[in-house]
Design an enzyme around this catalytic site. Structure first.
Site, short mmCIF file in Angstrom:
data_model
loop_
_atom_site.label_atom_id
_atom_site.label_comp_id
_atom_site.label_asym_id
_atom_site.label_seq_id
_atom_site.Cartn_x
_atom_site.Cartn_y
_atom_site.Cartn_z
CB ALA A 13 59.29 48.07 26.82
CB ALA A 127 61.16 49.06 30.30
CE LYS A 178 72.08 49.01 27.14
NZ LYS A 178 71.02 50.21 27.16
CD GLU A 259 66.98 47.51 18.05
OE1 GLU A 259 66.47 48.81 17.92
OE2 GLU A 259 66.93 47.25 19.15
#
Length: 296
Positions: A13, A127, A178, A259
């Site tokens: 993506a 995305a 983030k 992850e």
């Protein structure tokens, strides 16, 4: 066969989106990954962009290093990307790592030839892979980079494309912010629910408590983030479309490894280093690990 001037390892993506904006600007990159494809289809707003292939799958057929390489594989796939890194990187290569977390350099640097400049990036665009193999970009494309050697080449490569590039003097704080967002998104992987779940008051309260725990660790690592960041991140989830997913949930739905360590485990690991209690992380991390890796 010599490598292209710009190469993308991992046209998923994120990698497909970067490939699309480069191709649209007349800088079609070379594509390298595990699955052979004739090209990539990316939907950006009302525009459908077709990036010509092929996606090359044999590292041994690459005859030379590229000047600019974007690594867009998941952290769980770094070892698998090592043969590509060895072939596509060299002493004159800048490698931009488009991955989650705050440990990109430490994880990738041992896998590249001496002299390769590794530039971490914070990726801010949503995305998502579609069922037909295409990718849809559901918002503006934006990267944040640190003020380090190699950054200017990344900026020049993406100049004039739909992907905005920001250079941050305090990149560590941006990366940690983030990471907090990604850590909270781990709750979506555990529940199997999308962003609408944060409308629940009990989930919102749990997310806030977790984000405050993460914030204490981030500050101990030198991040300069104010007390309002947890509320801001939660507000972002609650204002998102209810069906908005996240990559870690998409991976769970597809039965792929998660992850969990670089997004959630890192909080407990670094918390222990600084002597900071992380009771919520201590529960969430093993649950995410079990969700990812089994057994059972």
């Amino acid at each position: 066969m010599r490598a292209d001037g710009v190469a993308i390892i991992g046209p998923g993506a994120i990698g497909s989106t970067v490939a699309a904006v480069l191709h649209e600007a007349g800088r079609t990159p070379g594509l390298y990954g595990r699955t052979a494809r004739d090209g990539l289809d990316v939907l950006v707003g009302d525009d459908a962009i077709r990036v010509p292939g092929p996606v090359r799958t044999d590292p041994e057929r690459v005859g030379g290093a590229a000047a600019m390489v974007f690594l867009a594989v998941k952290a769980t796939q770094i070892e698998g990307a090592a043969p590509w890194l060895a072939k596509l990187c060299g002493p004159d290569t800048v490698l931009c790592v488009l991955q989650n977390g705050v440990e990109q350099r430490a994880m990738v640097s041992p896998l590249v030839p001496e002299g390769t400049v590794v530039v971490p990036a914070v990726v801010w665009f949503p995305a998502q892979a579609q069922g037909d193999g295409s990718v849809r970009l559901r918002g503006a494309a934006r990267l944040t980079l640190p003020e380090v050697a190699g950054t200017e080449r990344v900026v020049e490569t993406l100049r004039g494309t739909r992907c905005t590039v920001e250079v941050a003097s305090d990149f560590s704080s941006v990366a940690w912010r983030k990471l907090l967002q990604n850590a909270a998104a781990g709750l979506m992987a555990l529940t199997g629910r999308r962003a609408g779940m944060f409308a629940r008051e009990d989930v919102a309260e749990l997310a806030l408590r977790y984000l405050r725990e993460c914030l204490r660790v981030a500050r101990a690592e030198g991040a300069r983030l104010d007390d309002g960041v947890p509320e801001q991140i939660l507000a972002g989830f609650r204002s998102s479309p209810a069906d908005l997913s996240t990559s870690i949930l998409t991976d769970r739905e597809a039965g792929r490894a998660l992850e969990w360590d670089i997004r959630n485990g890192v909080i407990a690991r670094l918390g222990a280093t600084h002597g900071i209690p992380t009771p919520i992380s201590d529960v969430l991390t093993p649950l995410l690990a079990a969700t990812s890796d089994g057994p059972g």
